[in-house]
Write an enzyme that holds these catalytic residues in place. Structure first.
Site, PDB file in Angstrom:
ATOM      1  N   HIS A  55      12.769  -9.865   6.428  1.00  0.00           N
ATOM      2  CA  HIS A  55      13.373 -10.419   5.220  1.00  0.00           C
ATOM      3  C   HIS A  55      13.928  -9.285   4.373  1.00  0.00           C
ATOM      4  O   HIS A  55      13.662  -8.107   4.633  1.00  0.00           O
ATOM      5  CB  HIS A  55      12.331 -11.206   4.413  1.00  0.00           C
ATOM      6  N   LYS A  89       1.099 -13.645   7.346  1.00  0.00           N
ATOM      7  CA  LYS A  89       0.671 -13.999   5.988  1.00  0.00           C
ATOM      8  C   LYS A  89       1.046 -15.428   5.622  1.00  0.00           C
ATOM      9  O   LYS A  89       2.167 -15.875   5.864  1.00  0.00           O
ATOM     10  CB  LYS A  89       1.298 -13.026   4.973  1.00  0.00           C
ATOM     11  N   HIS A 129      -0.754 -21.763  -5.692  1.00  0.00           N
ATOM     12  CA  HIS A 129      -1.863 -22.390  -6.414  1.00  0.00           C
ATOM     13  C   HIS A 129      -1.449 -23.161  -7.665  1.00  0.00           C
ATOM     14  O   HIS A 129      -2.268 -23.886  -8.241  1.00  0.00           O
ATOM     15  CB  HIS A 129      -2.899 -21.335  -6.790  1.00  0.00           C
ATOM     16  N   ARG A 182      -0.451  -1.926  -4.666  1.00  0.00           N
ATOM     17  CA  ARG A 182       0.217  -1.041  -3.746  1.00  0.00           C
ATOM     18  C   ARG A 182       0.295   0.323  -4.387  1.00  0.00           C
ATOM     19  O   ARG A 182       0.331   0.443  -5.607  1.00  0.00           O
ATOM     20  CB  ARG A 182       1.597  -1.639  -3.431  1.00  0.00           C
ATOM     21  N   GLU A 233       6.025 -13.992   4.107  1.00  0.00           N
ATOM     22  CA  GLU A 233       5.078 -15.098   4.178  1.00  0.00           C
ATOM     23  C   GLU A 233       5.645 -16.272   4.962  1.00  0.00           C
ATOM     24  O   GLU A 233       6.858 -16.507   4.961  1.00  0.00           O
ATOM     25  CB  GLU A 233       4.708 -15.565   2.772  1.00  0.00           C
ATOM     26  N   GLU A 273      -5.727  -9.938   0.422  1.00  0.00           N
ATOM     27  CA  GLU A 273      -4.731  -9.072  -0.219  1.00  0.00           C
ATOM     28  C   GLU A 273      -4.602  -9.486  -1.674  1.00  0.00           C
ATOM     29  O   GLU A 273      -4.598 -10.679  -1.988  1.00  0.00           O
ATOM     30  CB  GLU A 273      -3.392  -9.213   0.499  1.00  0.00           C
ATOM     31  N   ASN A 274      -4.514  -8.511  -2.562  1.00  0.00           N
ATOM     32  CA  ASN A 274      -4.290  -8.843  -3.969  1.00  0.00           C
ATOM     33  C   ASN A 274      -2.848  -9.287  -4.177  1.00  0.00           C
ATOM     34  O   ASN A 274      -1.938  -8.863  -3.477  1.00  0.00           O
ATOM     35  CB  ASN A 274      -4.624  -7.650  -4.874  1.00  0.00           C
TER      36      ASN A 274
END
Length: 537
Positions: A169, A367, A372, A480, A257, A451-452
């Site tokens: 991507h 991923k 949410h 990161r 993702e 992963e955060n």
């Protein structure tokens, strides 16, 4: 569960100080001056001096390290060297633009210093993204891996494991990273290779999943092109598979993702997003599915009674709590088809990756997003537009977990740092959604990597939440490395977090670093304004 920590018995020497004194491992920009004997200077970008942000401060909470223990660990490389079965592995992501679109390594000294610091701190390895638009930039089949090979050599020299994220991507945010030029050129005359919303707006940061098996790329299908890219990567990095590369994440869609690009609003309002089924190839699939199920009228278009990107679920009737179209036979028809298209795309690409890396001793992962927002609504609208048919009546993740298991693929799940307390609005519940996906993975035996969600790093509440989510995780990828990562606001919290993970009760007390030993100060961590926030790949 064991987590490698800063090792070695207490000594008078401090390993991190030694690393700092090594001028070849200190990431300084040319304008930042000399390095004092006890100063850490790690600069990303380097265009702005420290006075610009006023971030010259002390970094503390780094304990003494036995030089012998560090040297011993440096010699243990490979996927399982020196690690127990239950070892929770910790990776830290390198900057998104660690390699430029010109295939040169950016921030070389800063990254080298960061690698040394992470090794001494006890991290297992680092992650960095490899961009399709950098490697295969100018012509199909012409690959240039040189910048990434150099970066992998730096990681190997630091004695760290490497987790590679292969990104099919583009990154529309900063730093801007495009799709390959030749792909974009095709898109100019064939715009239906891109995802399209109902207003006919094209999402040009990745290809539509509807063209996976169509020869739209100079006579080849995207799956063929992706497979050849993966094979070229394997051939070019063959020397690293037995010593450094332990994990490969395969990008499956926007931001890497497995989802539709449903959230594209330019405002700060968080809406439910929009369905992405309006390129001609998606519409053709929809039409065929409608005819096959005996409802040809349902295949003429996507839902007409849906909100816009930044609107809430009540802005129209499709997602209404009571009497919404999502609960009707038509709603079930469309949402099931929409989700199955996404599921099939992930299955196709992961099958290609499995075939390429089947004989390599690496872990393959991919991923899923953590959509949410509005999770407490009965319809879960943000998940529906992203491609997950998950509602109060339907488990939308079981089939995805089963697909991951079928392809021997681990699942990367972001949001390990998010709590309901931090996300009270929009009927959001990152904790509940995280738990639902975890349970689906447990059911099908899928390994989980946390992963955060925020690329700049977690705050104290985020670190507390990560600790609460450790159970059942195989690894953590912390995103990161960048200016904020090494700032006095963040670095002490990160080092304290690493120390808190040490749960090996069998280690002798003399092998643990002493409290308060080896305080290191940083007289200058210079950060530029535009480098202060690093994005997630």
């Amino acid at each position: 569960m064991e987590v490698l920590m800063i090792g070695g018995r207490q000594t008078s020497s401090t390993g991190l100080e030694s690393a700092v004194r090594d001028r070849n491992l200190v990431g300084l920009c040319p304008s930042q001056g000399k390095v004092g004997s006890r100063a850490i200077r790690i600069g990303f970008g380097g265009a702005a001096p420290s006075a610009r942000r006023g971030r010259n401060a002390a970094i503390r909470a780094v304990r003494s390290v036995s030089a012998a223990a560090v040297e011993e660990r440096s010699g243990k490389r490979g996927p399982s060297a020196g690690k127990s079965k239950d070892h929770l592995r910790l990776f830290v992501g390198l900057p998104l633009d660690a390699v430029s679109d010109g295939n040169t390594v950016n921030h070389t000294k800063a990254i080298a210093a960061g690698l040394k610091a992470l090794k001494l701190l006890g991290a297992d390895g680092v992650e960095f993204p490899i961009w399709w638009g950098v490697v295969e930039k100018e012509a199909m089949g012409q690959y240039d891996w040189s910048g990434y090979v150099k970066l992998a050599e730096m990681v190997r020299e630091a004695g760290l494991d490497l987790r590679v994220s292969l990104c099919f991507h583009a990154n529309g945010r900063k730093p801007a990273i495009q799709l390959p030029q030749w792909v974009s050129h095709i898109g100019e005359s064939e715009p239906d290779i891109y995802f399209t919303d109902r207003a006919r707006k094209r999402y040009k940061d990745c290809l539509s999943l509807a063209v996976d098996d169509l020869p739209v790329l100079n006579g080849k299908t995207p799956m063929q092109v992706y497979g050849e890219f993966l094979q070229s990567f394997k051939d070019s990095f063959s020397g690293f598979f037995d010593s450094t590369i332990t994990d490969i994440m395969v990008g499956l869609g926007p931001d890497g993702e497995l989802r539709y690009p449903s959230t594209q609003a330019k405002t700060r309002r968080v809406g439910v997003g929009e369905f992405q089924c309006y390129d001609k190839h998606m519409l053709e699939h929809l039409k065929q599915h409608a005819h096959a199920t005996g409802n040809p009228m349902w295949g003429l278009s996507g839902p007409h009674d849906v909100p816009q990107y930044d609107q809430g679920p009540d802005a129209n009737t499709f997602f209404k709590e009571v009497g919404g179209s999502w609960e009707t036979p038509y709603g079930n028809f469309f949402l099931s088809w929409y989700s199955n298209q996404l599921l099939s795309h992930g299955d196709r690409l992961l099958a290609v990756a499995f075939d390429v890396f089947a004989d390599s001793a690496v872990n393959i992962s991919a991923k899923l997003p953590l959509m949410h927002s509005y999770y407490k609504n009965r319809s879960h609208p943000s998940e529906l537009t992203a491609g997950f048919h998950n509602t109060v009546n339907q488990d939308g993740y079981d089939a995805f977990a089963e697909m991951f298991a079928r392809n021997s693929c681990r699942m990367v799940l972001p949001g390990v740092n998010l709590s309901d307390e931090q996300n009270r609005g929009l009927k959001s519940s990152p904790e509940s959604l995280f738990l639902q996906i975890v349970e689906a993975c447990k059911k099908h035996g899928v390994g989980l990597i946390g992963e955060n969600s925020l690329g700049g790093g977690a705050d104290q509440n985020g670190f507390d939440r990560i600790r609460e989510n450790l159970q059942g995780l195989d690894a953590i990828v912390y995103q990161r490395m960048g200016a904020y990562f090494f700032s006095p606001e963040h670095w002490p919290m990160f080092t304290a977090f690493i120390r808190s993970l040490d749960r090996d009760e069998e280690r002798h007390a003399d092998d643990l670093p002493s409290e308060g030993a080896g305080v290191i100060t940083s007289s200058a961590i210079s950060v530029g304004e535009r480098e202060s926030k690093m994005q997630v790949a």
